[in-house]
Design an enzyme around this catalytic site. Structure first.
Site, PDB file in Angstrom:
ATOM      1  N   GLY A   1       0.757  -1.236   0.000  1.00  0.00           N
ATOM      2  CA  GLY A   1       0.000   0.000   0.000  1.00  0.00           C
ATOM      3  C   GLY A   1       0.791   1.292   0.000  1.00  0.00           C
ATOM      4  O   GLY A   1       0.211   2.366  -0.203  1.00  0.00           O
TER       5      GLY A   1
ATOM      6  N   GLU B   1       3.725  -6.981   1.208  1.00  0.00           N
ATOM      7  CA  GLU B   1       3.284  -7.311  -0.147  1.00  0.00           C
ATOM      8  C   GLU B   1       3.222  -6.055  -1.017  1.00  0.00           C
ATOM      9  O   GLU B   1       2.158  -5.677  -1.512  1.00  0.00           O
ATOM     10  CB  GLU B   1       1.912  -7.996  -0.090  1.00  0.00           C
ATOM     11  CG  GLU B   1       1.928  -9.306   0.680  1.00  0.00           C
ATOM     12  CD  GLU B   1       0.544  -9.766   1.117  1.00  0.00           C
ATOM     13  OE1 GLU B   1      -0.439  -9.023   0.871  1.00  0.00           O
ATOM     14  OE2 GLU B   1       0.432 -10.844   1.702  1.00  0.00           O
ATOM     15  N   PRO B   2       4.355  -5.391  -1.229  1.00  0.00           N
ATOM     16  CA  PRO B   2       4.335  -4.210  -2.095  1.00  0.00           C
ATOM     17  C   PRO B   2       4.187  -4.600  -3.557  1.00  0.00           C
ATOM     18  O   PRO B   2       4.721  -5.608  -4.006  1.00  0.00           O
ATOM     19  CB  PRO B   2       5.703  -3.568  -1.838  1.00  0.00           C
ATOM     20  CG  PRO B   2       6.583  -4.728  -1.462  1.00  0.00           C
ATOM     21  CD  PRO B   2       5.693  -5.682  -0.714  1.00  0.00           C
TER      22      PRO B   2
ATOM     23  N   ARG C   1       2.746  -1.685  -6.188  1.00  0.00           N
ATOM     24  CA  ARG C   1       2.860  -0.402  -6.879  1.00  0.00           C
ATOM     25  C   ARG C   1       4.246   0.219  -6.704  1.00  0.00           C
ATOM     26  O   ARG C   1       4.838   0.727  -7.661  1.00  0.00           O
ATOM     27  CB  ARG C   1       1.786   0.560  -6.359  1.00  0.00           C
ATOM     28  CG  ARG C   1       1.715   1.872  -7.107  1.00  0.00           C
ATOM     29  CD  ARG C   1       0.841   2.868  -6.348  1.00  0.00           C
ATOM     30  NE  ARG C   1      -0.469   2.328  -6.038  1.00  0.00           N
ATOM     31  CZ  ARG C   1      -1.544   2.467  -6.813  1.00  0.00           C
ATOM     32  NH1 ARG C   1      -1.448   3.125  -7.948  1.00  0.00           N
ATOM     33  NH2 ARG C   1      -2.704   1.960  -6.447  1.00  0.00           N
TER      34      ARG C   1
ATOM     35  N   ARG D   1      -6.291   3.558 -15.928  1.00  0.00           N
ATOM     36  CA  ARG D   1      -6.295   4.205 -14.613  1.00  0.00           C
ATOM     37  C   ARG D   1      -6.911   5.614 -14.617  1.00  0.00           C
ATOM     38  O   ARG D   1      -7.688   5.948 -13.713  1.00  0.00           O
ATOM     39  CB  ARG D   1      -4.874   4.255 -14.033  1.00  0.00           C
ATOM     40  CG  ARG D   1      -4.283   2.887 -13.741  1.00  0.00           C
ATOM     41  CD  ARG D   1      -2.934   3.000 -13.019  1.00  0.00           C
ATOM     42  NE  ARG D   1      -3.115   3.506 -11.673  1.00  0.00           N
ATOM     43  CZ  ARG D   1      -2.809   4.733 -11.294  1.00  0.00           C
ATOM     44  NH1 ARG D   1      -2.276   5.591 -12.154  1.00  0.00           N
ATOM     45  NH2 ARG D   1      -3.013   5.113 -10.051  1.00  0.00           N
TER      46      ARG D   1
ATOM     47  N   CYS E   1     -13.979   5.331 -28.811  1.00  0.00           N
ATOM     48  CA  CYS E   1     -15.248   6.072 -28.913  1.00  0.00           C
ATOM     49  C   CYS E   1     -15.944   6.180 -27.555  1.00  0.00           C
ATOM     50  O   CYS E   1     -17.038   5.649 -27.348  1.00  0.00           O
ATOM     51  CB  CYS E   1     -16.157   5.407 -29.945  1.00  0.00           C
ATOM     52  SG  CYS E   1     -15.518   5.560 -31.618  1.00  0.00           S
TER      53      CYS E   1
ATOM     54  N   TYR F   1      -0.452  -1.527 -12.630  1.00  0.00           N
ATOM     55  CA  TYR F   1      -1.872  -1.438 -13.004  1.00  0.00           C
ATOM     56  C   TYR F   1      -2.045  -0.776 -14.372  1.00  0.00           C
ATOM     57  O   TYR F   1      -3.017  -0.077 -14.605  1.00  0.00           O
ATOM     58  CB  TYR F   1      -2.676  -0.710 -11.916  1.00  0.00           C
ATOM     59  CG  TYR F   1      -2.454  -1.311 -10.559  1.00  0.00           C
ATOM     60  CD1 TYR F   1      -2.981  -2.568 -10.245  1.00  0.00           C
ATOM     61  CD2 TYR F   1      -1.667  -0.677  -9.600  1.00  0.00           C
ATOM     62  CE1 TYR F   1      -2.748  -3.148  -9.010  1.00  0.00           C
ATOM     63  CE2 TYR F   1      -1.439  -1.266  -8.363  1.00  0.00           C
ATOM     64  CZ  TYR F   1      -1.974  -2.493  -8.072  1.00  0.00           C
ATOM     65  OH  TYR F   1      -1.737  -3.074  -6.861  1.00  0.00           O
TER      66      TYR F   1
END
Length: 421
Positions: free
Chosen positions: A239, A275-276, A278, A314, A346, A375
């Site tokens: 996180g 648990e990284p 990002r 994102r 579109c 992500y």
């Protein structure tokens, strides 16, 4: 810090000029830096030096096998949330005892798959899951190691769609019911209850929510031990956020996070897992796109690029900000121009930035989306029948395509037309 820098006015990935990759694979594409991936993994691993610990990379951030193998060879374990991710980890040689299985909706088939192939632990999210896990383990004649994910009702102060530790979120067991659930688990012969799991959200830019959550975990550990549970492992999730812009306040460093973990939990003598995802992968990747048109609107100009929301969702999903820069550096003092930066899909939602100030660029020039390693490719799709874009890994002066762009025929021929048509 990353390894995407301008040299002689041209953006490079480590020692490779970005235009060289574009000429080879076409645009758009993702490119990752090996040096940045390893640097960020080692920052976390070093931050917990002096403790019994394992850094398990959260594969959901970026799960290409080349990225996984790079990190596994450096010593990382893996955090998986599906049977497919489990098989990806195994495919690159990660042993089962270095794989943690998280997620709220594990199926009996996925549980069996992991028990057959080996697993470090399941992070259990609910009583029904616990019952299925126990029954599956007993049917196989094995015992499943588990932690139970506790929802500490802590506001991570992050985007609502990536907060996971508040009482209204779908994740974990309410902390008020923890004693009851641990007693239930201890009575199940197919389970070995080894610890506690907690994860409060993603892209946190302040250590205070972590501290509050970990204080609750410390108190809970002592309470559960007093009731006879052998709590020997604490899974603290991930996180920690990354800087998505060059000028905003940087989130806390992994070293500061590690010091917090030691201060709040070090006295318990537990093995620590984190648990990284990002922070390891985010700034290790760019998405590179070519400008198709510069269109003048009634009250704004549009920079229309060949990358789209299906390639990087994102901004459409989270209102996420990415720094977007020309691959060929603008002259010093170049006048900034205001653009809406959009893709060709579109949908009005196919917008990466509104009223973004940047140096002028023309059709045919390249732009790079920074901090796109997490992500990005993993959330991409073939919406509008646009093929998935290539992924490229750089190491020093070398680059390799680690996922090629499928042809239109390959994409279309995956469909099957019924005989009656």
């Amino acid at each position: 810090m990353d390894h995407f820098l301008y040299r002689d006015g041209v953006l490079h990935a480590e020692d490779v000029p970005i235009p060289e990759i574009a000429a080879s694979v076409g645009t758009p594409f993702y490119v990752y830096s090996t040096a940045t991936l390893l640097r960020h993994y080692h920052l976390f691993n070093d931050a917990l030096d002096g403790t019994d610990h394992l850094v398990c990379y959260a594969m959901k951030a970026a799960s290409n096998q080349a990225i996984l193998k790079t990190l596994a060879q450096a010593g990382a374990g893996m955090d998986v949330v599906s049977g497919g991710e489990y098989l990806r980890a195994k495919a690159v040689g990660v042993p089962g005892d270095r794989i943690v299985f998280s997620g709220v909706g594990k199926t009996a088939a996925e549980i069996r798959l992991a028990l057959e192939g080996g697993i470090r632990q399941f992070n259990v999210e609910s009583e029904p899951e616990m019952e299925v896990l126990n029954a599956t383990a007993l049917s196989m004649g094995v015992v499943a190691p588990i932690t139970i994910r506790v929802n500490p009702d802590v506001d991570a102060k992050t985007h609502a769609k990536i907060a996971t530790g508040k009482s209204e979120n779908k994740f974990g067991i309410p902390i008020a019911r923890t004693r009851e659930v641990y007693a239930m688990a201890a009575a199940m012969p197919g389970l070995d209850v080894i610890g506690i799991d907690v994860h409060i959200g993603s892209q946190l830019t302040d250590l205070a929510p972590f501290e509050l959550a970990y204080q609750k975990v410390a108190e809970l550990t002592e309470l559960l031990r007093a009731e006879g549970h052998d709590i020997r492992r604490l899974d603290l999730g991930g996180g920690l956020g990354i800087p998505y812009t060059r000028d905003n306040q940087a989130p806390p460093l992994p070293s500061d996070y590690g010091a917090l973990v030691k201060r709040t939990l070090g006295h318990l003598g537990c093995e620590i897992e984190i648990e990284p995802g990002r922070l390891i992968a985010g700034n290790a990747g760019l998405m590179v796109s070519e400008v198709i048109y510069v269109k003048s609107g009634e009250d704004r100009d549009f920079l229309i690029i060949d990358g789209a929301m299906n390639d990087l969702i994102r901004p459409a999903m989270y209102e996420a900000y990415h720094d977007i820069v020309p691959v060929v550096e603008a002259d010093p003092g170049a006048e900034q121009v205001k653009f809406d930066i959009v893709g060709p899909v579109c949908e009005s939602g196919d917008t990466f930035a509104k009223e973004r100030m940047m140096p002028p660029v023309a059709a045919g020039e390249l732009v790079a989306f920074r901090s796109a390693g997490a992500y990005g490719a993993v959330m991409s799709s073939e919406y509008n029948s646009r093929p998935l874009i290539p992924e490229v890994l750089v190491q020093k002066d070398q680059f390799a395509v680690i996922r090629r762009r499928p042809t239109f025929d390959e994409m279309i021929n995956r469909d099957t037309i019924p005989e009656w048509l």
